[in-house]
Design a protein around this motif. Structure first.
Motif, PDB file in Angstrom:
ATOM      1  N   THR A 146       0.832  -1.207   0.000  1.00 17.04           N
ATOM      2  CA  THR A 146       0.000   0.000   0.000  1.00 17.04           C
ATOM      3  C   THR A 146       0.868   1.260   0.000  1.00 17.04           C
ATOM      4  OG1 THR A 146      -0.150  -0.098   2.419  1.00 17.04           O
ATOM      5  CG2 THR A 146      -1.913  -1.121   1.178  1.00 17.04           C
ATOM      6  N   LEU A 147       2.037   1.165   0.629  1.00 14.99           N
ATOM      7  CA  LEU A 147       2.947   2.312   0.630  1.00 14.99           C
ATOM      8  C   LEU A 147       3.479   2.570  -0.784  1.00 14.99           C
ATOM      9  CD1 LEU A 147       4.183   4.369   2.538  1.00 14.99           C
ATOM     10  CD2 LEU A 147       6.096   2.812   2.892  1.00 14.99           C
ATOM     11  N   VAL A 148       3.824   1.507  -1.487  1.00 19.43           N
ATOM     12  CA  VAL A 148       4.297   1.661  -2.868  1.00 19.43           C
ATOM     13  C   VAL A 148       3.187   2.253  -3.744  1.00 19.43           C
ATOM     14  CG1 VAL A 148       5.029   0.404  -4.938  1.00 19.43           C
ATOM     15  CG2 VAL A 148       6.035  -0.157  -2.712  1.00 19.43           C
ATOM     16  N   LYS A 149       1.965   1.804  -3.552  1.00 20.86           N
ATOM     17  CA  LYS A 149       0.839   2.349  -4.331  1.00 20.86           C
ATOM     18  C   LYS A 149       0.671   3.842  -4.059  1.00 20.86           C
ATOM     19  CE  LYS A 149      -1.911  -1.928  -4.326  1.00 20.86           C
ATOM     20  NZ  LYS A 149      -3.174  -2.540  -3.838  1.00 20.86           N
ATOM     21  N   SER A 150       0.809   4.225  -2.784  1.00 24.53           N
ATOM     22  CA  SER A 150       0.670   5.644  -2.439  1.00 24.53           C
ATOM     23  C   SER A 150       1.756   6.483  -3.094  1.00 24.53           C
ATOM     24  CB  SER A 150       0.729   5.813  -0.908  1.00 24.53           C
ATOM     25  OG  SER A 150      -0.336   5.123  -0.285  1.00 24.53           O
ATOM     26  N   ILE A 151       2.982   5.953  -3.098  1.00 28.50           N
ATOM     27  CA  ILE A 151       4.088   6.684  -3.726  1.00 28.50           C
ATOM     28  C   ILE A 151       3.868   6.773  -5.239  1.00 28.50           C
ATOM     29  CG2 ILE A 151       6.563   6.671  -4.172  1.00 28.50           C
ATOM     30  CD1 ILE A 151       5.741   7.432  -1.308  1.00 28.50           C
ATOM     31  N   HIS A 152       3.390   5.693  -5.829  1.00 28.16           N
ATOM     32  CA  HIS A 152       3.114   5.704  -7.270  1.00 28.16           C
ATOM     33  C   HIS A 152       2.035   6.723  -7.594  1.00 28.16           C
ATOM     34  CE1 HIS A 152       1.372   4.102 -11.108  1.00 28.16           C
ATOM     35  NE2 HIS A 152       2.671   4.026 -11.404  1.00 28.16           N
ATOM     36  N   GLN A 153       1.012   6.811  -6.752  1.00 29.89           N
ATOM     37  CA  GLN A 153      -0.042   7.807  -6.952  1.00 29.89           C
ATOM     38  C   GLN A 153       0.531   9.210  -6.805  1.00 29.89           C
ATOM     39  OE1 GLN A 153      -3.016   7.962  -3.867  1.00 29.89           O
ATOM     40  NE2 GLN A 153      -4.618   8.645  -5.266  1.00 29.89           N
ATOM     41  N   MET A 154       1.394   9.394  -5.816  1.00 29.27           N
ATOM     42  CA  MET A 154       2.011  10.694  -5.580  1.00 29.27           C
ATOM     43  C   MET A 154       2.805  11.158  -6.802  1.00 29.27           C
ATOM     44  SD  MET A 154       5.039  11.500  -2.833  1.00 29.27           S
ATOM     45  CE  MET A 154       6.207  10.529  -3.800  1.00 29.27           C
ATOM     46  N   GLN A 155       3.509  10.225  -7.443  1.00 26.92           N
ATOM     47  CA  GLN A 155       4.357  10.581  -8.574  1.00 26.92           C
ATOM     48  C   GLN A 155       3.569  10.781  -9.868  1.00 26.92           C
ATOM     49  OE1 GLN A 155       7.072   7.279  -8.313  1.00 26.92           O
ATOM     50  NE2 GLN A 155       8.562   8.446  -7.099  1.00 26.92           N
ATOM     51  N   HIS A 156       2.250  10.528  -9.784  1.00 25.31           N
ATOM     52  CA  HIS A 156       1.394  10.741 -10.955  1.00 25.31           C
ATOM     53  C   HIS A 156       0.289  11.734 -10.625  1.00 25.31           C
ATOM     54  CE1 HIS A 156       3.528   7.111 -12.156  1.00 25.31           C
ATOM     55  NE2 HIS A 156       3.154   7.342 -13.401  1.00 25.31           N
ATOM     56  N   SER A 157       0.724  12.846 -10.032  1.00 37.62           N
ATOM     57  CA  SER A 157      -0.148  13.998  -9.762  1.00 37.62           C
ATOM     58  C   SER A 157      -1.300  13.681  -8.815  1.00 37.62           C
ATOM     59  CB  SER A 157      -0.702  14.566 -11.077  1.00 37.62           C
ATOM     60  OG  SER A 157       0.353  14.903 -11.953  1.00 37.62           O
ATOM     61  N   LEU A 180      -3.461  11.311  -8.920  1.00 36.57           N
ATOM     62  CA  LEU A 180      -4.674  10.810  -9.577  1.00 36.57           C
ATOM     63  C   LEU A 180      -5.175   9.542  -8.883  1.00 36.57           C
ATOM     64  CD1 LEU A 180      -3.629  11.244 -13.329  1.00 36.57           C
ATOM     65  CD2 LEU A 180      -5.180  12.700 -12.005  1.00 36.57           C
ATOM     66  N   ALA A 181      -6.480   9.445  -8.716  1.00 36.17           N
ATOM     67  CA  ALA A 181      -7.071   8.281  -8.053  1.00 36.17           C
ATOM     68  C   ALA A 181      -6.738   6.994  -8.786  1.00 36.17           C
ATOM     69  CB  ALA A 181      -8.585   8.452  -7.939  1.00 36.17           C
ATOM     70  N   SER A 182      -6.730   7.067 -10.117  1.00 38.09           N
ATOM     71  CA  SER A 182      -6.464   5.873 -10.926  1.00 38.09           C
ATOM     72  C   SER A 182      -5.026   5.388 -10.793  1.00 38.09           C
ATOM     73  CB  SER A 182      -6.776   6.155 -12.397  1.00 38.09           C
ATOM     74  OG  SER A 182      -5.989   7.245 -12.869  1.00 38.09           O
ATOM     75  N   ALA A 183      -4.140   6.251 -10.261  1.00 34.15           N
ATOM     76  CA  ALA A 183      -2.729   5.882 -10.139  1.00 34.15           C
ATOM     77  C   ALA A 183      -2.429   5.135  -8.838  1.00 34.15           C
ATOM     78  CB  ALA A 183      -1.848   7.132 -10.224  1.00 34.15           C
ATOM     79  N   TYR A 184      -3.444   4.935  -7.994  1.00 35.04           N
ATOM     80  CA  TYR A 184      -3.233   4.175  -6.764  1.00 35.04           C
ATOM     81  C   TYR A 184      -3.195   2.679  -7.112  1.00 35.04           C
ATOM     82  CZ  TYR A 184      -3.587   2.486  -1.977  1.00 35.04           C
ATOM     83  OH  TYR A 184      -3.338   1.843  -0.788  1.00 35.04           O
ATOM     84  N   GLN A 185      -2.044   2.265  -7.569  1.00 33.34           N
ATOM     85  CA  GLN A 185      -1.810   0.874  -7.968  1.00 33.34           C
ATOM     86  C   GLN A 185      -0.303   0.638  -8.011  1.00 33.34           C
ATOM     87  OE1 GLN A 185      -3.300   0.305 -11.928  1.00 33.34           O
ATOM     88  NE2 GLN A 185      -2.173   2.023 -12.765  1.00 33.34           N
ATOM     89  N   LEU A 186       0.077  -0.614  -8.147  1.00 28.99           N
ATOM     90  CA  LEU A 186       1.493  -0.912  -8.263  1.00 28.99           C
ATOM     91  C   LEU A 186       2.019  -0.409  -9.598  1.00 28.99           C
ATOM     92  CD1 LEU A 186       1.713  -4.542  -6.818  1.00 28.99           C
ATOM     93  CD2 LEU A 186       2.146  -2.370  -5.642  1.00 28.99           C
ATOM     94  N   PRO A 187       3.283   0.014  -9.637  1.00 28.65           N
ATOM     95  CA  PRO A 187       3.859   0.511 -10.897  1.00 28.65           C
ATOM     96  C   PRO A 187       3.728  -0.519 -12.018  1.00 28.65           C
ATOM     97  CG  PRO A 187       5.317   0.995  -9.060  1.00 28.65           C
ATOM     98  CD  PRO A 187       4.237   0.110  -8.519  1.00 28.65           C
ATOM     99  N   GLY A 188       3.556   0.016 -13.222  1.00 35.60           N
ATOM    100  CA  GLY A 188       3.365  -0.873 -14.370  1.00 35.60           C
ATOM    101  C   GLY A 188       4.594  -1.057 -15.226  1.00 35.60           C
ATOM    102  N   ASN A 189       5.686  -0.335 -14.929  1.00 37.77           N
ATOM    103  CA  ASN A 189       6.901  -0.498 -15.727  1.00 37.77           C
ATOM    104  C   ASN A 189       8.127  -0.320 -14.837  1.00 37.77           C
ATOM    105  OD1 ASN A 189       7.625   2.471 -15.672  1.00 37.77           O
ATOM    106  ND2 ASN A 189       5.667   2.604 -16.793  1.00 37.77           N
ATOM    107  N   ASP A 190       9.285  -0.689 -15.365  1.00 34.04           N
ATOM    108  CA  ASP A 190      10.529  -0.663 -14.576  1.00 34.04           C
ATOM    109  C   ASP A 190      10.873   0.732 -14.096  1.00 34.04           C
ATOM    110  OD1 ASP A 190      10.707  -3.346 -14.942  1.00 34.04           O
ATOM    111  OD2 ASP A 190      12.160  -3.245 -16.587  1.00 34.04           O
ATOM    112  N   ARG A 191      10.595   1.733 -14.937  1.00 31.19           N
ATOM    113  CA  ARG A 191      10.944   3.110 -14.575  1.00 31.19           C
ATOM    114  C   ARG A 191      10.145   3.565 -13.345  1.00 31.19           C
ATOM    115  NH1 ARG A 191       8.743   8.044 -15.824  1.00 31.19           N
ATOM    116  NH2 ARG A 191      10.176   9.844 -15.823  1.00 31.19           N
ATOM    117  N   ASP A 192       8.845   3.282 -13.368  1.00 27.25           N
ATOM    118  CA  ASP A 192       7.998   3.668 -12.222  1.00 27.25           C
ATOM    119  C   ASP A 192       8.382   2.887 -10.963  1.00 27.25           C
ATOM    120  OD1 ASP A 192       6.680   5.489 -13.757  1.00 27.25           O
ATOM    121  OD2 ASP A 192       4.856   4.301 -14.039  1.00 27.25           O
ATOM    122  N   TRP A 193       8.700   1.604 -11.141  1.00 24.40           N
ATOM    123  CA  TRP A 193       9.138   0.804  -9.991  1.00 24.40           C
ATOM    124  C   TRP A 193      10.404   1.422  -9.386  1.00 24.40           C
ATOM    125  CZ3 TRP A 193       7.052  -2.485  -6.878  1.00 24.40           C
ATOM    126  CH2 TRP A 193       6.027  -3.339  -7.294  1.00 24.40           C
TER     127      TRP A 193
END
Length: 751
Positions: free
Chosen positions: A482-493, A495-508
């Motif tokens: 859940t912490l990774v999802k929150s950080i991924h959402q944070m790095q994508h402005s 957005l509610a839809s960005a609360y998920q695990l990264p989808g590519n190596d760069r985002d990871w």
């Protein structure tokens, strides 16, 4: 030998000891530590203690729900919550306040990371937009907004309190803050709230039982003993037994908890058995024309040994509770057993002496006519309807077996709170609207002790979260995933839809680098400690049976998936797991305890009659009442749990007393050379009356528990009383029939 000098000396020594011990009662305290119900010396408990050293206790929180009928996104309602949250933060012991009104998310912008609140409290127009955004983020609204949108939740994270006084003071401070603000409804749940409600009800029960048990005993004594001086003496001995036991408990540092509130009433009632039998035999001797001093001495000689045996067997019944490896139940068994032995010592140190010194005018009255008529009827049944009695018990035994087959072990978190207690209603509200109040806890680590923050491990943790939600009904879960999802959402402005695990190596790479270098856990929530990580959240209280079954199913799935080749390891832990484990092991522990009690009682029976057949004759009438309790519980859907488990030990320890008195008198008559039939007649009429009287007193005393606010205490009073009645019927009908069928006809010799 009882005489004037020995009587006065015995009284003086007894009251001096009582005066010294009685001083301890001023330090009597009540305990609210529900952690005491964890199983002792259990590997899961040892592991949980190591877990708390890293992450703290998983139940150190209080949940607060604020209801607002006009809508939860009203500015004035939210501003009041914000003021409450600010004041709560100033209370000593509060570590963190988590609420919708102070919740923020980090959003990456051109100038760096910005903290943006979920709710803009100073802008009513923006609040409507905020509400629409929140609804798109299930991980937020499911945590802080009720399913029916009637309230919002605030979480108070607090430190571990060392004692009841600190915990009560903390809760009082929370109530003080909440009382300053007007809300449609405020609900609270959590361990300190539940413990406070428990202790308050325990104190009420303690006072109620002590007073009304004393009143009940007084009434019974007046009815059966009649002589005011002897009634006062009997009641004095019972009260001194209670006082001495409570003083001893205080001296050794034992505090009164939910179960030990039963001890005073148990002692008041059980001590009467010794007194009634002693008084009945002394009265019998006196009515036969024996002088009072001789009558008292003969009564002590005749029933003293039998009463010692009954006290020991009753104590043994309570001692079997140590097989249930839960400290409050162990304490109930130990201190009840000690109190019963205190009652025996006080009875023989005071009652014969008081009887000799007071020299009450017992008169030459005959036995109670109603009881004599009942015994006469039972005697003729024993002689003429033996097969009917045996077949009746065989049919009853078959019904009992059917009832036992339906018995189950189950318990709910708030079972023992009074039904009309508002705290009980509040806990149920959080279960229905917020996913529960029970803590869910699981630890995860890499098999090679490497860093948990890698894509494969995080993806597996996310899958574990999904399984825990689906199979255990665990909600509002927090973990490294859940912490990774929150950080991924944070790095994508944000957005509610960005609360998920990264989808590519760069985002990871960006998300994991941010967590490792940005000290994110210090700003959000702690989910790792070294190589160990945790998944935590809440779950609904669906009963220990359901929870245990669900946990086992989850373990089966995870063990197949996370096999030896998997890089990830896991362990389910937490306070609720320990409580559920205590319930799950009850049946085996109960059987161990009862088996031990049966062995000891068998040894006593075999010793008295020097016959292995007496073991069978003794056990059948005494095991039947215990089995009847289990059957009734099964038939009416009342489960065995930590509260009701004590019923069996209490019942077995007490119901065997009348059997021993009956057999002791029977042995005396057979040694005197009387025929089997005549020996049974004399035994039935000599012991029948005190057995009936003690059963009435015991049943009346334990029936007081039926007025308890606690379900477990109510069931204890009800079923123990039922067992006494069943045991009485068995002792006065089945026991004589079994003696006629199985006991050797040869006359016993005194050794």
């Amino acid at each position: 030998m009882i005489n004037k000098k020995s009587s006065i000396l015995s009284l003086v020594i007894t009251f001096v000891v009582m005066g010294i011990m009685g001083m301890q009662l001023f330090d009597l305290k009540f305990n609210n530590d529900l952690d005491a119900f964890f199983p002792l010396d259990d590997p899961d408990l040892i592991y949980y203690k190591s877990y708390t050293e890293k992450f703290g206790h998983d139940n150190d929180y209080i949940l607060v729900a604020f209801e607002n009928q006009a809508g939860i996104f009203q500015q004035d309602f939210l501003l009041r919550q914000d003021s409450v949250a600010e004041q709560l933060e100033d209370i000593e012991g509060v570590e963190q306040i988590i609420s919708l009104v102070n919740l923020k998310k980090l959003v990456k912008g051109p100038m760096g990371y910005l903290e943006i609140p979920y709710l803009h409290l100073d802008d009513p127009a923006q609040l409507e937009k905020d509400s629409l955004k929140i609804i798109k983020e299930p991980h937020v609204w499911s945590q802080f907004i009720a399913e029916d949108y009637s309230s919002t939740k605030l979480i108070i994270m607090h430190r571990k309190f060392e004692n009841k006084k600190l915990a009560d003071g903390f809760v009082s401070e929370i109530h003080r803050v909440l009382s300053q603000y007007q809300f449609d409804k405020v609900r609270l749940a959590g361990r300190p709230i539940g413990e406070r409600a428990y202790v308050w009800a325990v104190q009420q029960d303690f006072t109620f039982f002590l007073i009304f048990s004393g009143i009940t005993i007084l009434i019974m004594l007046i009815i059966f003993i009649r002589k005011p001086s002897m009634v006062a003496a009997a009641l004095l001995i019972s009260l001194l037994s209670v006082a001495l036991t409570l003083s001893f408990m205080t001296l050794v540092g034992k505090e009164i908890d939910i179960l030990s509130t039963l001890i005073p009433s148990i002692l008041l009632v059980v001590s009467m058995s010794d007194i009634i039998h002693l008084f009945s035999h002394a009265k019998e001797e006196y009515n036969a024309g024996t002088p009072m001093q001789t009558a008292v001495n003969r009564a002590v000689g005749k029933v003293g040994f039998a009463t010692l045996l009954t006290s020991l067997t009753t104590a043994v019944g309570f001692i079997t509770l140590i097989s249930i490896r839960v400290q409050p139940i162990i304490d109930l068994g130990i201190y009840s057993a000690i109190g019963i032995l205190f009652a025996f010592v006080l009875t023989y140190a005071l009652f014969p002496q008081l009887m000799y010194l007071i020299h009450p005018n017992l008169g030459r009255k005959k036995s109670n006519k109603l009881i004599k008529k009942i015994l006469d009827t039972l005697y003729h049944w024993v002689l003429r309807k033996q097969k009917l009695i045996i077949w009746s018990f065989i049919i009853g035994f078959l019904v009992v077996l059917y009832g036992i087959s339906r018995l189950e072990i189950n318990a709910y978190l708030i079972d023992d709170l009074p039904k009309n207690d508002p705290v009980r209603a509040d806990f149920k509200y959080f279960d229905s609207e917020y996913g529960g109040t029970k803590p869910f806890t699981m630890t995860i680590w890499m098999a090679d002790s490497s860093d948990i923050y890698n894509p494969r491990a995080i993806a597996m943790i996310d899958s574990i979260e999904t399984l825990a939600h689906e199979m255990l009904n665990a909600n509002n879960l927090v973990s490294p995933a859940t912490l990774v999802k929150s950080i991924h959402q944070m790095q994508h402005s944000g957005l509610a839809s960005a609360y998920q695990l990264p989808g590519n190596d760069r985002d990871w790479d960006q998300a994991l680098r941010t967590i490792k270098k940005g000290k994110v856990e210090q700003r959000f929530f702690k989910v790792t400690d070294g190589y160990l990580a945790q998944i935590s959240g809440f779950s609904r209280d669906q009963g220990s049976k359901d929870a245990t079954e669900r946990t086992e199913k989850l373990r089966t799935v995870l063990n197949q998936w996370l096999n030896e080749d998997s890089p990830l390891r896991y362990r389910i832990t937490g306070s609720q797991l320990l409580i559920e484990k205590s319930h799950a092991t009850l049946s085996m522990n109960l059987m161990k305890g009862l088996f031990g009690a049966v062995i000891i009682v068998s040894i006593i029976a075999g010793y008295m009659f020097r016959s292995w057949r007496m073991i069978l004759i003794t056990l059948i009438p005494n095991l039947f009442p215990i089995m009847a309790i289990a059957a009734v519980m099964g038939l009416f859907g009342i489960p065995i749990n930590l509260g009701t488990s004590i019923i069996f030990a209490i019942s077995f320890g007490i119901v065997v007393d009348d059997t021993i008195h009956f057999l002791s008198k029977m042995r005396e008559e057979r040694i005197a050379g009387r025929t089997m039939i005549y020996a049974i007649k004399r035994t039935l009429f000599a012991t029948g009356e005190p057995i009936i009287i003690t059963t009435i007193i015991l049943t009346s005393g334990f029936a007081i528990f039926c007025f308890s606010q606690f379900a477990a205490t109510f069931h204890t009073g009800l079923f123990v009383s039922v067992s006494f009645i069943v045991a009485l019927i068995a002792d006065l009908t089945l026991l004589p029939v079994l003696i006629l069928y199985f006991l050797p006809r040869k006359v016993l010799r005194r050794k």
